[in-house]
Design a protein around this motif. Structure first.
Motif, mmCIF file in Angstrom:
data_model
loop_
_atom_site.group_PDB
_atom_site.id
_atom_site.type_symbol
_atom_site.label_atom_id
_atom_site.label_comp_id
_atom_site.label_asym_id
_atom_site.label_seq_id
_atom_site.Cartn_x
_atom_site.Cartn_y
_atom_site.Cartn_z
ATOM 1 N N LYS A 12 0.846 -1.212 0.000
ATOM 2 C CA LYS A 12 0.000 0.000 0.000
ATOM 3 C C LYS A 12 0.883 1.265 0.000
ATOM 4 C CE LYS A 12 -3.533 -2.600 2.361
ATOM 5 N NZ LYS A 12 -4.784 -2.586 3.101
ATOM 6 N N HIS A 96 -8.595 -3.062 -6.135
ATOM 7 C CA HIS A 96 -8.486 -3.194 -4.678
ATOM 8 C C HIS A 96 -9.599 -2.380 -4.018
ATOM 9 C CE1 HIS A 96 -6.990 -2.826 -0.589
ATOM 10 N NE2 HIS A 96 -6.314 -3.930 -0.835
ATOM 11 N N ALA A 172 -12.869 -7.045 6.435
ATOM 12 C CA ALA A 172 -11.742 -7.801 7.004
ATOM 13 C C ALA A 172 -10.400 -7.164 6.661
ATOM 14 C CB ALA A 172 -11.781 -9.238 6.493
ATOM 15 N N ILE A 173 -10.415 -6.123 5.834
ATOM 16 C CA ILE A 173 -9.142 -5.543 5.386
ATOM 17 C C ILE A 173 -8.646 -4.514 6.392
ATOM 18 C CG2 ILE A 173 -8.003 -4.193 3.597
ATOM 19 C CD1 ILE A 173 -9.828 -5.433 1.568
ATOM 20 N N GLY A 174 -7.485 -4.800 6.953
ATOM 21 C CA GLY A 174 -6.842 -3.863 7.875
ATOM 22 C C GLY A 174 -7.576 -3.701 9.196
ATOM 23 N N GLY A 212 -7.898 -12.387 0.961
ATOM 24 C CA GLY A 212 -7.222 -11.246 1.590
ATOM 25 C C GLY A 212 -8.099 -10.636 2.655
ATOM 26 N N GLY A 213 -7.483 -10.212 3.746
ATOM 27 C CA GLY A 213 -8.234 -9.591 4.847
ATOM 28 C C GLY A 213 -7.665 -10.062 6.166
ATOM 29 N N SER A 214 -6.694 -9.269 6.688
ATOM 30 C CA SER A 214 -6.088 -9.555 7.995
ATOM 31 C C SER A 214 -5.467 -10.959 8.077
ATOM 32 C CB SER A 214 -7.104 -9.326 9.117
ATOM 33 O OG SER A 214 -7.541 -7.981 9.120
ATOM 34 N N LEU A 233 -3.559 -12.471 -0.425
ATOM 35 C CA LEU A 233 -3.096 -11.112 -0.691
ATOM 36 C C LEU A 233 -3.006 -10.478 0.699
ATOM 37 C CD1 LEU A 233 -2.292 -8.886 -2.630
ATOM 38 C CD2 LEU A 233 -4.700 -8.337 -2.957
ATOM 39 N N VAL A 234 -1.803 -10.069 1.045
ATOM 40 C CA VAL A 234 -1.517 -9.681 2.430
ATOM 41 C C VAL A 234 -1.169 -8.202 2.494
ATOM 42 C CG1 VAL A 234 -0.101 -10.209 4.445
ATOM 43 C CG2 VAL A 234 -0.554 -12.006 2.745
ATOM 44 N N GLY A 236 -1.188 -5.495 5.822
ATOM 45 C CA GLY A 236 -0.396 -5.130 7.010
ATOM 46 C C GLY A 236 0.747 -6.087 7.317
HETATM 47 C C1 PEP Z 1 -5.069 -5.831 1.438
HETATM 48 O O1 PEP Z 1 -4.747 -4.664 1.453
HETATM 49 O O2 PEP Z 1 -5.217 -6.382 0.350
HETATM 50 C C2 PEP Z 1 -5.257 -6.520 2.714
HETATM 51 C C3 PEP Z 1 -5.792 -7.702 2.695
HETATM 52 O O3 PEP Z 1 -4.866 -5.866 3.858
HETATM 53 P P1 PEP Z 1 -4.713 -6.507 5.348
HETATM 54 O O4 PEP Z 1 -3.957 -7.792 5.180
HETATM 55 O O5 PEP Z 1 -3.961 -5.490 6.111
HETATM 56 O O6 PEP Z 1 -6.093 -6.738 5.866
#
Ligand code: PEP
Length: 252
Positions: A12, A96, A172-174, A212-214, A233-234, A236
């Motif tokens: 990011k 995204h 779930a993201i961040g 993706g999501g935490s 997809l990761v 943080g």
């Molecule tokens: C992302 O930005 O795609 C994501 C999944 O972020 P986080 O892992 O921080 O939730």
């Protein structure tokens, strides 16, 4: 069909040039030779070249976080697919949730980007996912279905094999609130079924769908063990070499 897991880090709008360099060096040393899982890191545009040089010769591929669908010209602030290829990108994250919901990108705009990325030889990591209120009102499947249908409009069967879909529930993201493996699996299975109807079962079976999501080292294994979850997809956790390495190890 056994799909090779694909784990990508979305850095990011984070890290100075020296911090990004330090992280890239650490990842190259820790997981640069992992072959059992496909790996990518996606730094900001201004750090693509630096990071690309530092991961050269490793198994870690370079990805961008966005691109524009035109070739060149008067599009201030934008970056073309050819420019991303030129700097060494293999992947580009498109659609995204932060671009959908903070910047205001639509399904139609994202579709134009997906088509352009494909035509220039980039491999899109195409993100979809519902908002919390959409999940709470029972609209998850409908929302994700529409995002996939419109986002992949006009993508041929030949090209679809080069797309990775990332299912990222926005809530779930961040946030630290990961979807349960069952919640994620249910949506992944629906997406695969949708792909089978749109293309065919064999192709649907070959297309990777990341969650993706935490995602973090402590929950990665359980998510990655689900039959239709083919990687992560990761966000943080990709900013810390040990955490990202821990997630990759969960996939080995
Ligand atoms: C992302 O930005 O795609 C994501 C999944 O972020 P986080 O892992 O921080 O939730």
């Amino acid at each position: 069909m056994s799909r090779k897991l694909f784990i990508a880090g979305n850095w990011k709008m984070n890290l100075s040039r020296s911090e990004a360099g330090e992280l890239a060096r650490a990842l190259a040393a820790k997981i640069g030779h992992v072959e059992a899982v496909d790996l990518a890191v996606c730094p900001t545009m201004v750090q693509l070249a630096t990071v690309g040089e530092l991961i050269q010769g490793t198994q870690i591929a370079l990805g961008a976080q966005n691109m524009f669908y035109e070739d060149n010209g008067a599009f201030t602030g934008e970056t073309s697919a050819a420019m991303l290829r030129d700097v060494g990108c293999r992947y580009v994250i498109l659609g995204h949730s932060e671009r959908r919901h903070v910047i205001g990108e639509t399904d139609e705009l994202i579709n134009r980007k997906v088509l352009k990325a494909m035509s220039e030889g980039l491999e899109p990591i195409f993100c979809v996912g519902e908002l919390l209120e959409q999940r709470e009102s029972g609209e998850t499947m409908e929302v994700v279905r529409r995002q996939v249908e419109v986002g992949l409009e006009g993508v041929s069967a030949g090209d679809a094999a080069r797309v990775t879909i990332a299912y990222e529930p926005v809530w779930a993201i961040g946030t630290g609130h990961t979807a349960t493996p069952q919640q994620a699996q249910e949506v992944h299975a629906m997406i695969r079924e949708l792909l089978a109807g749109r293309y065919d079962a064999e192709l649907a079976d070959a297309i990777r769908i990341q969650y993706g999501g935490s995602v973090k080292p402590s929950n990665a294994a359980e998510l990655l063990n689900q039959p239709d979850i083919d990687g992560a997809l990761v966000g943080g956790a990709s900013l810390k070499a040990d955490d990202f390495t821990g997630i990759v190890q969960a996939g080995l």
